[in-house]
Enzyme design. Sequence first.
Site, PDB file in Angstrom:
ATOM      1  N   LYS A  43      47.918  38.807  30.961  1.00  0.00           N
ATOM      2  CA  LYS A  43      46.822  39.785  30.939  1.00  0.00           C
ATOM      3  C   LYS A  43      46.617  40.282  29.506  1.00  0.00           C
ATOM      4  O   LYS A  43      45.625  39.974  28.874  1.00  0.00           O
ATOM      5  CB  LYS A  43      47.142  40.963  31.855  1.00  0.00           C
ATOM      6  CG  LYS A  43      47.624  40.579  33.250  1.00  0.00           C
ATOM      7  CD  LYS A  43      46.523  40.023  34.125  1.00  0.00           C
ATOM      8  CE  LYS A  43      47.003  39.861  35.558  1.00  0.00           C
ATOM      9  NZ  LYS A  43      45.961  39.403  36.473  1.00  0.00           N
TER      10      LYS A  43
ATOM     11  N   ASP B   8      55.464  47.913  38.084  1.00  0.00           N
ATOM     12  CA  ASP B   8      54.777  46.665  37.778  1.00  0.00           C
ATOM     13  C   ASP B   8      53.602  47.013  36.873  1.00  0.00           C
ATOM     14  O   ASP B   8      52.594  47.547  37.321  1.00  0.00           O
ATOM     15  CB  ASP B   8      54.297  46.003  39.078  1.00  0.00           C
ATOM     16  CG  ASP B   8      53.486  44.742  38.829  1.00  0.00           C
ATOM     17  OD1 ASP B   8      53.313  44.358  37.652  1.00  0.00           O
ATOM     18  OD2 ASP B   8      53.020  44.142  39.820  1.00  0.00           O
TER      19      ASP B   8
ATOM     20  N   TRP C  24      48.478  44.257  45.059  1.00  0.00           N
ATOM     21  CA  TRP C  24      49.764  43.831  44.508  1.00  0.00           C
ATOM     22  C   TRP C  24      50.897  44.752  44.942  1.00  0.00           C
ATOM     23  O   TRP C  24      52.031  44.306  45.140  1.00  0.00           O
ATOM     24  CB  TRP C  24      49.655  43.734  42.986  1.00  0.00           C
ATOM     25  CG  TRP C  24      48.673  42.689  42.576  1.00  0.00           C
ATOM     26  CD1 TRP C  24      47.430  42.896  42.034  1.00  0.00           C
ATOM     27  CD2 TRP C  24      48.797  41.281  42.738  1.00  0.00           C
ATOM     28  NE1 TRP C  24      46.790  41.696  41.832  1.00  0.00           N
ATOM     29  CE2 TRP C  24      47.594  40.687  42.259  1.00  0.00           C
ATOM     30  CE3 TRP C  24      49.810  40.457  43.232  1.00  0.00           C
ATOM     31  CZ2 TRP C  24      47.388  39.312  42.263  1.00  0.00           C
ATOM     32  CZ3 TRP C  24      49.594  39.082  43.244  1.00  0.00           C
ATOM     33  CH2 TRP C  24      48.406  38.521  42.759  1.00  0.00           C
TER      34      TRP C  24
END
Length: 359
Positions: free
Chosen positions: A195, A171, A101
């Site tokens: 999540k 992030d 990511w």
Amino acid sequence: MTVYNFSAGPAALPMAVKQQIADELFDWQGTGCSVMEVSHRSPEFVNLAEHTEQLARELIGISDDYAVMFIQGGARTQYAMLPMNLSSPQGQAVYAVNGHWGKLALKEGGRFTQAITTAPVSETTYASIPDYEADEIPQTANYFHYTSNETLEGVQWSKPPECGAVPLCCDMTSDLLSREFDMNRHAMIYASAQKNMGIAGITFVALRKDLIGQSANLIPMMNDYQTYANSGSMYNTPPTFPWYVMNLVLQWVKGQGGLAGIQRINRQKSGLLYEYVDRSDFYQNMVSKNCRSEVNVPFWLADESLNQAFLDNSAAAGLKALKGHKAVGGMRASIYNAIPEAGIEALISFMQEFERTHG
């Protein structure tokens, strides 16, 4: 049979939250309507929105120096919004990359600013966080970005990186609400909800107010943080149902003892699984111990020809979504907040039996 969902996202929700959603689905707060049908301008939903922000500020420790925003588009949209708002094509941003990511954030950021990295980007799978010299970070950079937890590789920062006076942006999609951290070290954090914060469709953003509205770029209104800060994240019709679910999850986290309580539980869960894997010759984890994730535990079978049998048998036993990402292979147990310790015990018990019968 009890089912445990180890999906990396959309991920498991706390059972109590799912039950409350079911109880309120047809009549929310005595309105006679579902929360999905109530206007986002109604007093009931405005109260919910304000309560959600208050809960988030309380749990995470977000001061009034920060704006809290609820934005659509997931973390991938933030990969672009961040450089659009905080930098420019003539500006510069620094990216610490330690996984999949982070690579995507770097690639997208490079479309809007001059993106540089703290270390050369690896073409292979990360098993640790690359070292870098903090005093070599250009202090003229508009921001420094990192991904606190890489879900594919299971690599997690144990503490925020050093970057001097450069605004630190993170992030936190996969580990926000899973542990304590120092919000004041950061200029910005963001996290897709699916999540630990709720369901897909909404992204949580906290950004220092002095950084809002300073862009030299001509930005679409829906990509301008100023738009969300000025409108209470209701410039357009927001994703009301995900917002409602986030509110329920935040209440649940508070009931677990806040981030300190959740962190104790998560460290116990991940510790049990890592301890078993480390004792076994049948399974292995290749991540450096100083940066192992507490919420995503990848592991590999020594004999990869048994992978499909492991997945088929585990699914039949009620242990769902254990297949590792195709870029990494192997297995992955995403043990976010909603996974109870009993789920880890069930997984270890299955792994022991599978090793006994296939070893």
